[in-house]
Design a protein around this motif. Structure first.
Motif, short mmCIF file in Angstrom:
data_model
loop_
_atom_site.label_atom_id
_atom_site.label_comp_id
_atom_site.label_asym_id
_atom_site.label_seq_id
_atom_site.Cartn_x
_atom_site.Cartn_y
_atom_site.Cartn_z
N PRO A 111 7.53 -4.13 -8.44
CA PRO A 111 7.25 -2.93 -7.42
C PRO A 111 6.39 -2.83 -6.26
CG PRO A 111 7.53 -2.14 -9.75
CD PRO A 111 7.06 -3.89 -9.59
N THR A 112 6.77 -2.69 -4.98
CA THR A 112 5.79 -2.85 -4.06
C THR A 112 6.07 -1.84 -2.90
OG1 THR A 112 5.67 -5.41 -4.43
CG2 THR A 112 5.03 -4.71 -2.27
N LEU A 141 12.74 -1.19 -2.26
CA LEU A 141 13.56 -2.26 -1.84
C LEU A 141 13.01 -3.34 -2.45
CD1 LEU A 141 15.89 -2.69 -0.12
CD2 LEU A 141 14.09 -3.30 1.94
N ILE A 142 11.75 -3.62 -2.68
CA ILE A 142 11.22 -5.15 -2.84
C ILE A 142 11.66 -5.20 -4.57
CG2 ILE A 142 9.20 -6.55 -3.38
CD1 ILE A 142 9.77 -6.24 -0.35
N GLU A 143 11.63 -4.09 -5.14
CA GLU A 143 11.93 -4.27 -6.46
C GLU A 143 13.33 -4.43 -6.70
OE1 GLU A 143 11.17 -1.75 -10.77
OE2 GLU A 143 10.88 -0.89 -8.94
N SER A 144 14.08 -3.73 -5.90
CA SER A 144 15.60 -4.00 -5.93
C SER A 144 16.04 -5.35 -5.56
CB SER A 144 16.46 -3.01 -5.05
OG SER A 144 16.09 -3.50 -3.38
N SER A 150 0.65 -1.23 0.02
CA SER A 150 0.07 0.05 0.08
C SER A 150 0.82 1.11 0.06
CB SER A 150 -0.95 0.08 1.27
OG SER A 150 -1.57 1.20 1.19
N SER A 151 0.79 2.16 -1.14
CA SER A 151 1.32 3.39 -0.94
C SER A 151 0.46 4.50 -0.45
CB SER A 151 1.73 3.81 -2.32
OG SER A 151 0.59 3.90 -3.15
#
Length: 434
Positions: A308-309, A300-303, A129-130
């Motif tokens: 993308p999260t 961070l999740i994407e890295s 959630s953004s």
């Protein structure tokens, strides 16, 4: 004789009981918000931390080569581990993902007030959630967790900031600024002298005049945040200001706004933070360091190879939190508590064991003699463990089909028919039979 290692601590039962009470309270607050407990390993691949923070991080880790030739490290924090876990099952997990975990971590760093080489944290994170409500829920959990422990709003504050405001301001200067290094300088500003702080900003690319101007910008009040938008003239700063305002508005609805103070000098030193960040401080200043912190880390999740999260979290550390609780005189009492001690005299084990089982089945803390001690020694032991009630099962008592119930605080005692104890009572005491 062997001493424990520097930065590592032993916790004997009385202190451990207080620590357990604090941990249970933190986790209970998290459960009320729907956070689900996860378990994580003590070892991870060293490369995971190098990829996130650079080769220099190895100097701060307990890192070594295992017997299989793998470079591994004791986990210094939880965020990379839970990021890895989310990536591993990203398609299977319902969003938002809300996790909590309490466990030890290890860093090879200087031991100081509230900081050790082995330390315990309760990590609380939301993935997926953004929306400002996610940030506000993390703030609300943190506020509830502290007030559950007996603190009030007069004793702590959350200093709230936004990384994109800081980054956007740096980018708006006519200079070649290393934004990451400049933000790390802001994070250190409370710990070093004003001149040293400006020196770090200059090393990051600002001139001394620009460093002073940047300092003035950070001093704006909450009602004047639009001045930052006007100064920067960028969508990045405008969006960040709007997001920060929305988070604070949501925090008001969630009951946490009263604990929040705008503090643009708050930056959080880790490079993976991306949005709203905050740190908890002792309002009186007696605990000089940050008690804990949290914030948003959307990249961070994407890295780590995932989709993308967005993510946001907080991690109260038990060592600095204990300093705040002790300063506010709400640290749990470090004392044993025992509901019953069943004292045996002579060959009475069978009946004494029946009483012990009956009381334990009711959920009480019950001890009895397992060392063949005398009457006096058992009574002294019962006093040392703060037994509330002593049940004396002696040969003479049982010969009269009785047991003696003794209230330890007053010293009052009475005889009770053995077949009536504990009977139908959930928590039988002296007052029930006197």
């Amino acid at each position: 004789m062997y001493d424990h290692l520097k930065g590592f601590r032993d916790f004997y039962p009385a202190e451990m009981g207080a620590r357990r009470e604090v941990i249970d309270s933190l986790e209970a607050a998290a459960r009320r918000y729907g956070f689900r407990e996860v378990g994580t390993p003590a070892l991870e691949r060293t490369q995971m931390y190098v990829d996130k923070s650079g080769e220099e991080i190895v100097e701060e880790l307990y890192a070594f080569e295992d017997k299989g030739g793998r470079e591994v490290a004791l986990t210094p924090e939880l965020t990379p581990t839970v990021a890895r876990m989310v990536v591993a099952k990203q398609q299977e997990l319902s969003k938002p993902i809300k996790w909590v975990s309490t466990r030890p971590f290890w860093r090879y760093e200087q031991v100081q007030q509230g900081r050790f080489r082995e330390f315990y944290q309760t990590n609380v994170d939301i993935f997926g959630s953004s929306e400002p409500e996610a940030d506000a829920e993390i703030l609300a959990f943190a506020a509830d967790a502290l007030t559950d422990l007996g603190l009030t709003g007069e004793e702590f504050e959350f200093r709230v900031s936004h990384r994109d405001i800081l980054g956007g301001l740096f980018e708006s200067f006519d200079a070649d600024v290393d934004t990451a290094a400049a933000i790390r300088a802001v994070d250190k500003s409370e710990k070093i002298s004003h001149n040293e702080y400006h020196d770090l900003l200059v090393e990051a690319g600002l001139s001394y005049d620009q460093a002073a101007e940047f300092d003035d910008l950070l001093a704006v009040g909450e009602d004047d945040l639009d001045e930052l938008v006007d100064f920067a003239g960028t969508d990045r700063v405008e969006a960040a200001v709007t997001n920060l305002q929305n988070v604070l508005e949501a925090a008001a609805d969630f009951g946490a706004r009263e604990y929040c103070t705008l503090s643009l000098e708050t930056a959080r030193g880790l490079d993976y933070y991306t949005g709203v960040v905050f740190e908890c401080f002792d309002s009186t200043g007696e605990v000089s360091r940050s008690v804990f912190g949290g914030g948003r880390y959307d990249d961070l999740i994407e890295s780590f190879g995932g989709q993308p999260t967005p993510a946001v979290g907080v991690a109260p550390g038990l060592a600095p939190l204990s300093l705040l609780l002790q300063r506010a005189d709400v640290w749990p009492e470090e004392a044993f508590t025992t509901d019953y001690y069943v004292l045996q005299i002579g060959d009475t084990r069978s009946e004494a064991a029946r009483i012990v089982r009956d009381l334990r089945e009711r959920g009480h803390v019950v001890e009895t003699d397992v060392a063949d001690r005398s009457f006096g020694s058992q009574l002294n032991y019962a006093d040392s463990i703060n037994a509330e009630t002593v049940v004396v099962a002696g040969e003479q008592d049982l010969a009269n089909d009785e047991v003696t119930i003794k209230e330890m605080e007053s010293g009052d005692q009475t005889q009770v028919p053995v077949d009536e104890f504990p009977g139908d009572l959930e928590r039988p005491t002296y007052d029930d039979f006197a």
